[in-house]
Design a protein around this motif. Sequence first.
Motif, PDB file in Angstrom:
ATOM      1  N   UNK A 148       0.844  -1.195   0.000  1.00 23.52           N
ATOM      2  CA  UNK A 148       0.000   0.000   0.000  1.00 23.52           C
ATOM      3  C   UNK A 148       0.876   1.241   0.000  1.00 23.52           C
ATOM      4  N   UNK A 149       0.316   2.318  -0.481  1.00 28.32           N
ATOM      5  CA  UNK A 149       1.059   3.566  -0.471  1.00 28.32           C
ATOM      6  C   UNK A 149       0.104   4.741  -0.450  1.00 28.32           C
TER       7      UNK A 149
ATOM      8  N   UNK B  12       4.892  19.592  -5.420  1.00 25.56           N
ATOM      9  CA  UNK B  12       4.811  20.920  -6.008  1.00 25.56           C
ATOM     10  C   UNK B  12       3.594  21.688  -5.541  1.00 25.56           C
ATOM     11  N   UNK B  13       2.501  21.018  -5.307  1.00 23.38           N
ATOM     12  CA  UNK B  13       1.288  21.712  -4.886  1.00 23.38           C
ATOM     13  C   UNK B  13       1.114  21.762  -3.392  1.00 23.38           C
ATOM     14  N   UNK B  14       1.994  21.109  -2.644  1.00 21.56           N
ATOM     15  CA  UNK B  14       1.877  21.093  -1.212  1.00 21.56           C
ATOM     16  C   UNK B  14       0.739  20.242  -0.690  1.00 21.56           C
ATOM     17  N   UNK B  15       0.199  19.351  -1.513  1.00 18.38           N
ATOM     18  CA  UNK B  15      -0.909  18.503  -1.079  1.00 18.38           C
ATOM     19  C   UNK B  15      -0.413  17.111  -0.729  1.00 18.38           C
ATOM     20  N   UNK B  16      -0.922  16.601   0.359  1.00 19.69           N
ATOM     21  CA  UNK B  16      -0.695  15.214   0.744  1.00 19.69           C
ATOM     22  C   UNK B  16      -2.010  14.488   0.518  1.00 19.69           C
ATOM     23  N   UNK B  17      -1.948  13.315  -0.081  1.00 20.07           N
ATOM     24  CA  UNK B  17      -3.166  12.585  -0.434  1.00 20.07           C
ATOM     25  C   UNK B  17      -3.152  11.222   0.248  1.00 20.07           C
ATOM     26  N   UNK B  18      -4.236  10.919   0.977  1.00 23.46           N
ATOM     27  CA  UNK B  18      -4.427   9.576   1.509  1.00 23.46           C
ATOM     28  C   UNK B  18      -5.772   9.061   1.036  1.00 23.46           C
ATOM     29  N   UNK B  19      -5.816   7.771   0.794  1.00 20.08           N
ATOM     30  CA  UNK B  19      -7.051   7.118   0.345  1.00 20.08           C
ATOM     31  C   UNK B  19      -7.406   6.063   1.379  1.00 20.08           C
ATOM     32  N   UNK B  20      -8.509   6.265   2.040  1.00 19.44           N
ATOM     33  CA  UNK B  20      -8.894   5.413   3.165  1.00 19.44           C
ATOM     34  C   UNK B  20      -9.356   4.014   2.792  1.00 19.44           C
TER      35      UNK B  20
ATOM     36  N   UNK C 167       2.926  12.868   3.661  1.00 18.38           N
ATOM     37  CA  UNK C 167       3.504  14.166   3.990  1.00 18.38           C
ATOM     38  C   UNK C 167       5.004  14.203   3.702  1.00 18.38           C
ATOM     39  N   UNK C 168       5.724  13.116   4.025  1.00 17.41           N
ATOM     40  CA  UNK C 168       7.185  13.133   3.955  1.00 17.41           C
ATOM     41  C   UNK C 168       7.785  12.154   2.952  1.00 17.41           C
TER      42      UNK C 168
ATOM     43  N   UNK D 201       2.469  25.505   5.104  1.00 21.90           N
ATOM     44  CA  UNK D 201       1.323  24.670   5.430  1.00 21.90           C
ATOM     45  C   UNK D 201       1.011  23.738   4.261  1.00 21.90           C
ATOM     46  N   UNK D 202       0.490  22.607   4.586  1.00 22.86           N
ATOM     47  CA  UNK D 202       0.143  21.682   3.511  1.00 22.86           C
ATOM     48  C   UNK D 202      -1.359  21.479   3.473  1.00 22.86           C
ATOM     49  N   UNK D 203      -1.777  20.988   2.356  1.00 25.68           N
ATOM     50  CA  UNK D 203      -3.188  20.664   2.157  1.00 25.68           C
ATOM     51  C   UNK D 203      -3.294  19.150   2.148  1.00 25.68           C
ATOM     52  N   UNK D 204      -4.264  18.629   2.868  1.00 25.51           N
ATOM     53  CA  UNK D 204      -4.490  17.193   2.919  1.00 25.51           C
ATOM     54  C   UNK D 204      -5.746  16.854   2.132  1.00 25.51           C
ATOM     55  N   UNK D 205      -5.600  15.978   1.177  1.00 25.14           N
ATOM     56  CA  UNK D 205      -6.737  15.434   0.446  1.00 25.14           C
ATOM     57  C   UNK D 205      -6.992  14.058   1.047  1.00 25.14           C
ATOM     58  N   UNK D 206      -8.122  13.918   1.715  1.00 24.94           N
ATOM     59  CA  UNK D 206      -8.457  12.668   2.410  1.00 24.94           C
ATOM     60  C   UNK D 206      -9.609  12.036   1.655  1.00 24.94           C
ATOM     61  N   UNK D 207      -9.266  11.060   0.840  1.00 25.50           N
ATOM     62  CA  UNK D 207     -10.275  10.383   0.017  1.00 25.50           C
ATOM     63  C   UNK D 207     -10.950   9.268   0.801  1.00 25.50           C
ATOM     64  N   UNK D 208     -12.214   9.072   0.514  1.00 21.80           N
ATOM     65  CA  UNK D 208     -13.003   7.999   1.138  1.00 21.80           C
ATOM     66  C   UNK D 208     -13.039   8.119   2.659  1.00 21.80           C
ATOM     67  N   UNK D 209     -13.338   9.312   3.115  1.00 24.87           N
ATOM     68  CA  UNK D 209     -13.401   9.570   4.554  1.00 24.87           C
ATOM     69  C   UNK D 209     -14.374   8.620   5.253  1.00 24.87           C
TER      70      UNK D 209
END
Length: 107
Positions: free
Chosen positions: A10-11, A17-25, A42-43, A70-78
């Motif tokens: 999983x990853x 470049x956009x400062x967004x961190x993306x997680x998919x639940x 994030x890292x 600051x970063x933006x978090x995209x949290x998919x499938x909350x």
Amino acid sequence: MQTAWFASGRSATRYGTGGAAVIDSTAITTRDGFYCALGEAVHGPGGYFGSNLDALFDCLRTARRDEAAPFRLVWRNLAASREALGSDFTERVLALFEECGVETELS
């Protein structure tokens, strides 16, 4: 904890470049998995961003103190996170993000 996450194949996705961190639940079934996915988002691979709510807050607070962008978090499938991790936990995480100025995009 992180070893199990990476061994599963999983990853999370990081867009530097956009400062967004993306997680998919959809792939996150445990709180340990959530923290590993967030750290990686994030890292980058192997990244750490807390292993419990107190440590997550410390990471967020340190980022602000160090004047990191600051970063933006995209949290998919909350909804999947709420089901797997519990609504109380998910809401506490969201409250920490808000308190520390993390912009969240929820889907």
